[in-house]
Motif scaffolding. Sequence first.
Motif, PDB file in Angstrom:
ATOM      1  N   ILE A 115       0.843  -1.204   0.000  1.00  0.00           N
ATOM      2  CA  ILE A 115       0.000   0.000   0.000  1.00  0.00           C
ATOM      3  C   ILE A 115       0.877   1.252   0.000  1.00  0.00           C
ATOM      4  O   ILE A 115       0.660   2.181  -0.787  1.00  0.00           O
ATOM      5  N   ALA A 116       1.891   1.267   0.859  1.00  0.00           N
ATOM      6  CA  ALA A 116       2.753   2.454   0.965  1.00  0.00           C
ATOM      7  C   ALA A 116       3.478   2.716  -0.357  1.00  0.00           C
ATOM      8  O   ALA A 116       3.600   3.877  -0.791  1.00  0.00           O
ATOM      9  N   ASN A 117       3.937   1.651  -1.016  1.00  0.00           N
ATOM     10  CA  ASN A 117       4.608   1.825  -2.317  1.00  0.00           C
ATOM     11  C   ASN A 117       3.649   2.394  -3.358  1.00  0.00           C
ATOM     12  O   ASN A 117       4.025   3.238  -4.178  1.00  0.00           O
ATOM     13  N   LEU A 118       2.406   1.929  -3.326  1.00  0.00           N
ATOM     14  CA  LEU A 118       1.410   2.419  -4.284  1.00  0.00           C
ATOM     15  C   LEU A 118       1.092   3.891  -4.041  1.00  0.00           C
ATOM     16  O   LEU A 118       0.991   4.687  -4.991  1.00  0.00           O
ATOM     17  N   VAL A 119       0.937   4.241  -2.791  1.00  0.00           N
ATOM     18  CA  VAL A 119       0.586   5.628  -2.454  1.00  0.00           C
ATOM     19  C   VAL A 119       1.721   6.565  -2.886  1.00  0.00           C
ATOM     20  O   VAL A 119       1.479   7.613  -3.489  1.00  0.00           O
ATOM     21  N   GLN A 120       2.953   6.137  -2.608  1.00  0.00           N
ATOM     22  CA  GLN A 120       4.106   6.965  -2.994  1.00  0.00           C
ATOM     23  C   GLN A 120       4.163   7.134  -4.517  1.00  0.00           C
ATOM     24  O   GLN A 120       4.358   8.236  -5.036  1.00  0.00           O
TER      25      GLN A 120
END
Length: 231
Positions: A115-120
Amino acid sequence: MQYEVVLPAAGSGKRMGAGQNKLFLKLLKKPILIHTLEVFQQDPFCTGIWLAVKPEERIYIQELLDEYRITKVKGLPDGGAERQHSVHSCMKEMQQVDIVLVHDAARPFITHDIIANLVQSAHDFGAAIAGVRAKDTMKKVRNGVIEETVDRDSLWMIQTPQAFRFDLIVEAEDVAEKVGFLGTDEAMLVERLGHTVHIVESSYENVKMTTQEDLLFGEAILRKRALQLNE
Ligand code: CTP
Ligand code: MG
Protein backbone atom coordinates in the motif's frame (compact mmCIF):
# COMPACT_ATOMS: atom_id res chain seq x y z
CA MET A 1 1.75 9.58 3.17
CA GLN A 2 -1.96 9.69 3.88
CA TYR A 3 -4.74 8.35 1.68
CA GLU A 4 -8.41 7.30 1.69
CA VAL A 5 -9.59 3.96 0.34
CA VAL A 6 -12.66 2.94 -1.67
CA LEU A 7 -13.69 -0.69 -1.16
CA PRO A 8 -16.34 -2.02 -3.55
CA ALA A 9 -18.27 -4.63 -1.53
CA ALA A 10 -21.58 -4.73 -3.39
CA GLY A 11 -21.06 -7.82 -5.52
CA SER A 12 -23.01 -11.03 -5.28
CA GLY A 13 -20.19 -13.58 -5.44
CA LYS A 14 -21.76 -15.74 -8.15
CA ARG A 15 -18.54 -17.64 -8.93
CA MET A 16 -18.14 -18.55 -5.26
CA GLY A 17 -21.55 -20.20 -5.40
CA ALA A 18 -22.22 -19.68 -1.69
CA GLY A 19 -25.77 -18.36 -2.14
CA GLN A 20 -24.77 -15.10 -0.40
CA ASN A 21 -22.29 -12.26 -0.78
CA LYS A 22 -18.94 -14.09 -0.57
CA LEU A 23 -17.54 -11.27 1.58
CA PHE A 24 -19.59 -12.62 4.52
CA LEU A 25 -17.91 -16.05 4.30
CA LYS A 26 -15.43 -16.65 7.08
CA LEU A 27 -11.71 -17.35 6.93
CA LEU A 28 -10.55 -18.68 10.31
CA LYS A 29 -13.81 -17.50 11.92
CA LYS A 30 -13.70 -13.91 10.63
CA PRO A 31 -15.64 -12.59 7.60
CA ILE A 32 -13.50 -11.88 4.50
CA LEU A 33 -14.85 -8.31 4.53
CA ILE A 34 -13.50 -7.77 8.06
CA HIS A 35 -10.09 -9.19 7.21
CA THR A 36 -9.84 -6.60 4.43
CA LEU A 37 -11.19 -3.75 6.54
CA GLU A 38 -8.75 -4.49 9.36
CA VAL A 39 -5.78 -3.93 7.06
CA PHE A 40 -6.93 -0.34 6.51
CA GLN A 41 -8.20 0.17 10.05
CA GLN A 42 -4.70 -0.71 11.29
CA ASP A 43 -2.78 1.31 8.70
CA PRO A 44 -1.95 4.68 10.34
CA PHE A 45 -1.75 6.35 6.91
CA CYS A 46 -5.34 5.46 6.00
CA THR A 47 -7.56 8.36 7.02
CA GLY A 48 -10.90 7.13 5.70
CA ILE A 49 -12.68 4.10 4.27
CA TRP A 50 -15.57 4.24 1.79
CA LEU A 51 -17.56 1.07 1.36
CA ALA A 52 -20.00 0.49 -1.51
CA VAL A 53 -22.72 -1.87 -0.29
CA LYS A 54 -25.97 -3.40 -1.42
CA PRO A 55 -28.82 -1.50 0.26
CA GLU A 56 -30.28 -4.72 1.69
CA GLU A 57 -26.92 -5.59 3.26
CA ARG A 58 -26.19 -2.20 4.82
CA ILE A 59 -27.62 -2.93 8.27
CA TYR A 60 -25.78 -6.25 8.58
CA ILE A 61 -22.53 -4.62 7.47
CA GLN A 62 -23.00 -1.82 9.97
CA GLU A 63 -23.42 -4.44 12.70
CA LEU A 64 -20.17 -6.10 11.58
CA LEU A 65 -18.35 -2.75 11.67
CA ASP A 66 -19.52 -2.23 15.27
CA GLU A 67 -18.71 -5.78 16.35
CA TYR A 68 -15.15 -5.61 14.99
CA ARG A 69 -14.61 -1.96 15.93
CA ILE A 70 -13.96 -0.68 12.41
CA THR A 71 -14.13 3.06 13.06
CA LYS A 72 -12.64 4.62 9.91
CA VAL A 73 -15.64 4.11 7.61
CA LYS A 74 -16.83 7.52 6.41
CA GLY A 75 -19.65 6.34 4.16
CA LEU A 76 -21.48 3.28 2.86
CA PRO A 77 -23.18 4.40 -0.36
CA ASP A 78 -25.27 2.10 -2.53
CA GLY A 79 -23.26 -0.03 -4.93
CA GLY A 80 -24.29 -0.33 -8.57
CA ALA A 81 -24.90 -3.04 -11.15
CA GLU A 82 -21.21 -3.21 -12.11
CA ARG A 83 -18.11 -2.88 -9.94
CA GLN A 84 -17.17 0.37 -11.70
CA HIS A 85 -20.54 1.86 -10.73
CA SER A 86 -19.97 0.85 -7.10
CA VAL A 87 -16.58 2.58 -7.07
CA HIS A 88 -18.06 5.67 -8.71
CA SER A 89 -20.81 5.87 -6.14
CA CYS A 90 -18.16 6.16 -3.38
CA MET A 91 -16.11 8.70 -5.33
CA LYS A 92 -19.16 10.93 -5.70
CA GLU A 93 -19.52 11.16 -1.90
CA MET A 94 -15.85 11.78 -1.13
CA GLN A 95 -14.37 15.14 -0.28
CA GLN A 96 -11.15 16.19 -2.01
CA VAL A 97 -8.12 14.23 -0.76
CA ASP A 98 -4.61 13.89 -2.21
CA ILE A 99 -4.51 10.17 -2.90
CA VAL A 100 -7.31 7.65 -3.24
CA LEU A 101 -6.89 3.88 -3.35
CA VAL A 102 -9.44 1.54 -4.90
CA HIS A 103 -9.23 -1.98 -3.50
CA ASP A 104 -11.43 -5.06 -3.93
CA ALA A 105 -13.03 -5.93 -0.61
CA ALA A 106 -12.45 -9.54 -1.71
CA ARG A 107 -8.62 -9.22 -1.42
CA PRO A 108 -7.94 -9.53 2.30
CA PHE A 109 -4.19 -10.23 2.15
CA ILE A 110 -2.85 -6.91 0.95
CA THR A 111 0.03 -5.61 3.09
CA HIS A 112 0.93 -2.17 4.43
CA ASP A 113 4.24 -2.22 2.53
CA ILE A 114 2.59 -2.64 -0.86
CA ILE A 115 0.00 0.00 0.00
CA ALA A 116 2.75 2.45 0.97
CA ASN A 117 4.61 1.82 -2.32
CA LEU A 118 1.41 2.42 -4.28
CA VAL A 119 0.59 5.63 -2.45
CA GLN A 120 4.11 6.96 -2.99
CA SER A 121 4.03 6.07 -6.69
CA ALA A 122 0.59 7.64 -7.19
CA HIS A 123 1.85 10.77 -5.46
CA ASP A 124 4.90 10.92 -7.75
CA PHE A 125 3.28 9.88 -11.05
CA GLY A 126 -0.52 10.24 -10.70
CA ALA A 127 -1.51 6.60 -11.08
CA ALA A 128 -0.05 3.30 -9.83
CA ILE A 129 -1.48 -0.20 -9.72
CA ALA A 130 -0.50 -3.46 -8.04
CA GLY A 131 0.51 -6.42 -10.17
CA VAL A 132 2.60 -9.57 -10.29
CA ARG A 133 4.63 -11.08 -13.11
CA ALA A 134 2.91 -13.80 -15.11
CA LYS A 135 4.29 -17.19 -14.04
CA ASP A 136 2.98 -19.48 -16.75
CA THR A 137 3.75 -19.52 -20.45
CA MET A 138 1.17 -17.32 -22.10
CA LYS A 139 -0.34 -18.05 -25.52
CA LYS A 140 -2.95 -16.30 -27.60
CA VAL A 141 -5.65 -18.78 -28.63
CA ARG A 142 -8.32 -18.44 -31.28
CA ASN A 143 -10.95 -21.09 -32.01
CA GLY A 144 -9.05 -23.65 -29.94
CA VAL A 145 -5.79 -23.16 -31.83
CA ILE A 146 -2.61 -21.37 -30.70
CA GLU A 147 -2.13 -18.15 -32.60
CA GLU A 148 1.12 -17.13 -30.94
CA THR A 149 3.19 -17.45 -27.79
CA VAL A 150 3.23 -14.06 -26.13
CA ASP A 151 6.48 -12.68 -24.69
CA ARG A 152 5.97 -13.31 -20.99
CA ASP A 153 8.52 -10.74 -19.84
CA SER A 154 6.11 -7.94 -20.68
CA LEU A 155 3.04 -9.55 -19.10
CA TRP A 156 1.75 -8.70 -15.63
CA MET A 157 -1.33 -9.94 -13.83
CA ILE A 158 -3.10 -6.94 -12.43
CA GLN A 159 -4.59 -6.74 -8.95
CA THR A 160 -5.87 -4.04 -6.66
CA PRO A 161 -5.11 -1.73 -4.88
CA GLN A 162 -4.97 0.85 -7.63
CA ALA A 163 -3.88 4.29 -6.42
CA PHE A 164 -4.53 7.68 -7.99
CA ARG A 165 -4.29 11.37 -7.45
CA PHE A 166 -7.84 12.32 -6.58
CA ASP A 167 -8.36 14.77 -9.44
CA LEU A 168 -7.14 12.28 -12.02
CA ILE A 169 -9.46 9.42 -11.03
CA VAL A 170 -12.41 11.81 -10.70
CA GLU A 171 -11.82 13.07 -14.24
CA ALA A 172 -11.32 9.53 -15.57
CA GLU A 173 -14.56 8.31 -14.01
CA ASP A 174 -16.54 11.32 -15.18
CA VAL A 175 -15.37 10.84 -18.77
CA ALA A 176 -16.10 7.10 -18.63
CA GLU A 177 -19.59 7.75 -17.30
CA LYS A 178 -20.30 10.37 -19.94
CA VAL A 179 -19.42 8.07 -22.84
CA GLY A 180 -20.72 4.89 -21.19
CA PHE A 181 -17.30 3.19 -21.09
CA LEU A 182 -17.06 0.20 -18.78
CA GLY A 183 -13.59 -0.94 -17.78
CA THR A 184 -12.51 -4.01 -15.84
CA ASP A 185 -10.31 -1.91 -13.59
CA GLU A 186 -9.87 1.78 -12.71
CA ALA A 187 -6.52 2.02 -14.50
CA MET A 188 -8.27 1.45 -17.85
CA LEU A 189 -10.26 4.62 -17.32
CA VAL A 190 -7.08 6.58 -16.67
CA GLU A 191 -5.25 4.93 -19.61
CA ARG A 192 -8.08 6.14 -21.86
CA LEU A 193 -7.19 9.72 -20.93
CA GLY A 194 -3.68 9.09 -22.29
CA HIS A 195 -2.18 9.26 -18.79
CA THR A 196 0.64 6.86 -17.86
CA VAL A 197 -0.06 4.30 -15.15
CA HIS A 198 2.86 2.86 -13.17
CA ILE A 199 3.08 -0.67 -11.85
CA VAL A 200 4.09 -1.60 -8.32
CA GLU A 201 5.26 -5.17 -7.83
CA SER A 202 2.83 -6.84 -5.45
CA SER A 203 2.60 -10.33 -3.93
CA TYR A 204 1.14 -13.60 -5.16
CA GLU A 205 -0.55 -13.76 -1.76
CA ASN A 206 -2.77 -10.82 -2.68
CA VAL A 207 -5.34 -13.17 -4.20
CA LYS A 208 -8.98 -12.30 -4.75
CA MET A 209 -11.40 -14.66 -3.06
CA THR A 210 -13.31 -15.65 -6.19
CA THR A 211 -14.01 -19.39 -6.25
CA GLN A 212 -14.23 -22.06 -3.52
CA GLU A 213 -10.59 -23.15 -3.76
CA ASP A 214 -9.47 -19.58 -3.04
CA LEU A 215 -10.86 -20.05 0.48
CA LEU A 216 -8.35 -22.88 1.02
CA PHE A 217 -5.47 -20.68 -0.18
CA GLY A 218 -6.80 -17.91 2.03
CA GLU A 219 -6.84 -19.97 5.20
CA ALA A 220 -3.36 -21.30 4.41
CA ILE A 221 -2.05 -17.74 4.08
CA LEU A 222 -3.64 -16.74 7.40
CA ARG A 223 -2.18 -19.80 9.18
CA LYS A 224 1.28 -19.10 7.78
CA ARG A 225 1.11 -15.47 8.92
CA ALA A 226 -0.08 -16.47 12.40
CA LEU A 227 2.90 -18.85 12.71
CA GLN A 228 5.29 -16.08 11.59
CA LEU A 229 3.86 -13.78 14.27
CA ASN A 230 4.47 -16.39 16.96
CA GLU A 231 8.06 -17.12 15.94
N1 CTP B 1 -18.37 -5.46 -6.55
C1 CTP B 1 -19.16 -4.34 -6.29
N2 CTP B 1 -20.24 -4.07 -7.09
C2 CTP B 1 -20.56 -4.87 -8.12
C3 CTP B 1 -19.76 -6.01 -8.40
C4 CTP B 1 -18.66 -6.27 -7.59
O1 CTP B 1 -18.89 -3.59 -5.34
N3 CTP B 1 -21.62 -4.58 -8.86
C5 CTP B 1 -17.21 -5.75 -5.67
C6 CTP B 1 -17.24 -7.13 -5.03
O2 CTP B 1 -18.02 -7.10 -3.83
C7 CTP B 1 -15.78 -7.44 -4.80
C8 CTP B 1 -15.06 -6.63 -5.88
O3 CTP B 1 -16.03 -5.74 -6.44
O4 CTP B 1 -15.31 -7.00 -3.54
C9 CTP B 1 -14.45 -7.53 -6.95
O5 CTP B 1 -15.47 -8.18 -7.69
P1 CTP B 1 -15.66 -9.75 -7.86
O6 CTP B 1 -14.49 -10.47 -7.29
O7 CTP B 1 -16.06 -10.00 -9.26
O8 CTP B 1 -16.88 -10.06 -6.84
P2 CTP B 1 -18.39 -10.42 -7.20
O9 CTP B 1 -18.85 -9.59 -8.33
O10 CTP B 1 -19.13 -10.37 -5.92
O11 CTP B 1 -18.24 -11.96 -7.65
P3 CTP B 1 -18.81 -12.63 -9.00
O12 CTP B 1 -18.23 -11.84 -10.15
O13 CTP B 1 -18.31 -14.04 -8.94
O14 CTP B 1 -20.32 -12.54 -8.93
MG1 MG C 1 -17.91 -9.70 -10.29
